[in-house]
Scaffold this motif. Structure first.
Motif, PDB file in Angstrom:
ATOM      1  N   GLU A   4     -49.295  15.733 -75.972  1.00 17.49           N
ATOM      2  CA  GLU A   4     -48.264  16.749 -75.731  1.00 17.49           C
ATOM      3  C   GLU A   4     -48.883  18.033 -75.185  1.00 17.49           C
ATOM      4  OE1 GLU A   4     -46.734  16.899 -79.666  1.00 17.49           O
ATOM      5  OE2 GLU A   4     -45.187  15.386 -79.288  1.00 17.49           O
ATOM      6  N   LEU A   5     -50.053  18.393 -75.729  1.00 18.61           N
ATOM      7  CA  LEU A   5     -50.740  19.574 -75.225  1.00 18.61           C
ATOM      8  C   LEU A   5     -51.097  19.411 -73.756  1.00 18.61           C
ATOM      9  CD1 LEU A   5     -53.187  20.381 -78.172  1.00 18.61           C
ATOM     10  CD2 LEU A   5     -51.145  21.647 -77.539  1.00 18.61           C
ATOM     11  N   ARG A   7     -49.719  17.516 -71.513  1.00 16.66           N
ATOM     12  CA  ARG A   7     -48.519  17.520 -70.678  1.00 16.66           C
ATOM     13  C   ARG A   7     -47.957  18.927 -70.528  1.00 16.66           C
ATOM     14  NH1 ARG A   7     -46.212  13.897 -73.149  1.00 16.66           N
ATOM     15  NH2 ARG A   7     -44.887  15.104 -74.556  1.00 16.66           N
ATOM     16  N   ASP A   8     -47.893  19.675 -71.640  1.00 18.95           N
ATOM     17  CA  ASP A   8     -47.345  21.036 -71.585  1.00 18.95           C
ATOM     18  C   ASP A   8     -48.197  21.941 -70.710  1.00 18.95           C
ATOM     19  OD1 ASP A   8     -45.344  20.228 -73.240  1.00 18.95           O
ATOM     20  OD2 ASP A   8     -46.098  21.237 -75.045  1.00 18.95           O
ATOM     21  N   PHE A   9     -49.521  21.835 -70.857  1.00 19.83           N
ATOM     22  CA  PHE A   9     -50.388  22.692 -70.054  1.00 19.83           C
ATOM     23  C   PHE A   9     -50.328  22.300 -68.582  1.00 19.83           C
ATOM     24  CE2 PHE A   9     -54.845  23.714 -68.571  1.00 19.83           C
ATOM     25  CZ  PHE A   9     -54.559  25.052 -68.337  1.00 19.83           C
ATOM     26  N   ASP A  11     -47.830  21.034 -67.033  1.00 18.00           N
ATOM     27  CA  ASP A  11     -46.549  21.551 -66.517  1.00 18.00           C
ATOM     28  C   ASP A  11     -46.643  23.048 -66.245  1.00 18.00           C
ATOM     29  OD1 ASP A  11     -45.480  19.031 -66.732  1.00 18.00           O
ATOM     30  OD2 ASP A  11     -44.383  19.416 -68.593  1.00 18.00           O
ATOM     31  N   ALA A  12     -47.346  23.786 -67.130  1.00 15.06           N
ATOM     32  CA  ALA A  12     -47.504  25.231 -66.942  1.00 15.06           C
ATOM     33  C   ALA A  12     -48.334  25.529 -65.704  1.00 15.06           C
ATOM     34  CB  ALA A  12     -48.142  25.852 -68.184  1.00 15.06           C
ATOM     35  N   TRP A  60     -50.904  30.615 -70.855  1.00 13.03           N
ATOM     36  CA  TRP A  60     -50.275  29.615 -71.718  1.00 13.03           C
ATOM     37  C   TRP A  60     -50.451  29.993 -73.186  1.00 13.03           C
ATOM     38  CZ3 TRP A  60     -52.454  24.754 -74.034  1.00 13.03           C
ATOM     39  CH2 TRP A  60     -51.460  23.820 -74.357  1.00 13.03           C
TER      40      TRP A  60
END
Length: 202
Positions: A4-5, A7-9, A11-12, A60
């Motif tokens: 999840e980390l 993917r989130d990063f 995306d950012a 982030w």
């Protein structure tokens, strides 16, 4: 979870407009390396996006309760010849009202102290073009602190009336590097910079 980390990063990074080849694993590798050890070096030619990638990670991380970013970019200068460039030094020309030693605190060290006082959130120190000076000369105390977790930081507090940094008390012990502090160095590979030694790379 790490997935999840990542993917989130990722995306950012993409939302910021920073682009890498579709098959590149650079963003995932970068974040993975920092999860395993809080110090990473990004190398490459000038203008390849090293500092920008590090800054996206800092953005982030967000801001603190005062609206200050939890990252700072500190340009390394060729005249950095000792650890005082990072950790400051005792200013023998000044004394506090209590008689405690007064310290000169550079921007990098002030940021480290901020991280130590906010242990629940991640902080990112970016050393830009860190091989413009001899890394071993100004960074050896930090490297030793990362590896051994031994105390390397003077225990300082900011005295509001005098607007200066002072030792907490005359018998103050040194502090270990905060575990929520991450450091990313950028290294340009060209003829104007100094090569990193095997000790630093190890």
């Amino acid at each position: 979870m790490p997935a999840e980390l990542f993917r989130d990063f990722a995306d950012a990074v993409e939302a910021s407009g920073l682009r890498f080849p579709a098959d590149s694993k650079l963003v995932r590798s970068f974040l993975s390396s920092l999860l395993s050890k809080p110090f990473a070096i990004l190398t490459g030619l000038a203008g390849s996006g090293k500092t920008q990638l590090a800054m996206r990670l800092g953005e982030w991380f967000g801001t603190d309760e005062h609206g200050r970013h939890r990252h700072v970019v500190v340009p390394v200068r060729p005249d950095w010849t000792g650890p005082e460039s990072i950790f400051g030094y005792e200013d023998a020309l000044r004394k506090s009202a209590s008689g405690s030693p007064v310290w000169f605190v550079p921007e990098a060290f002030e940021f480290v102290l901020r991280a130590a006082n906010d242990p629940e959130h991640p902080y990112l120190l970016i050393l830009d073009e860190m091989n413009l000076a001899h890394v071993e000369r100004y960074f050896s105390d930090f490297l030793s602190g990362v590896e051994s977790r031994r105390p390397v930081l003077p225990d300082l507090v900011f005295d509001q009336p005098s607007r200066q940094w002072v030792l907490r008390d005359a018998e103050a012990q040194r502090l270990p590097l905060p575990r929520n502090l991450f450091v990313v160095g950028t290294v340009n590979v060209d003829e104007s910079t100094r090569p990193l030694s095997d000790r630093v790379i190890d």
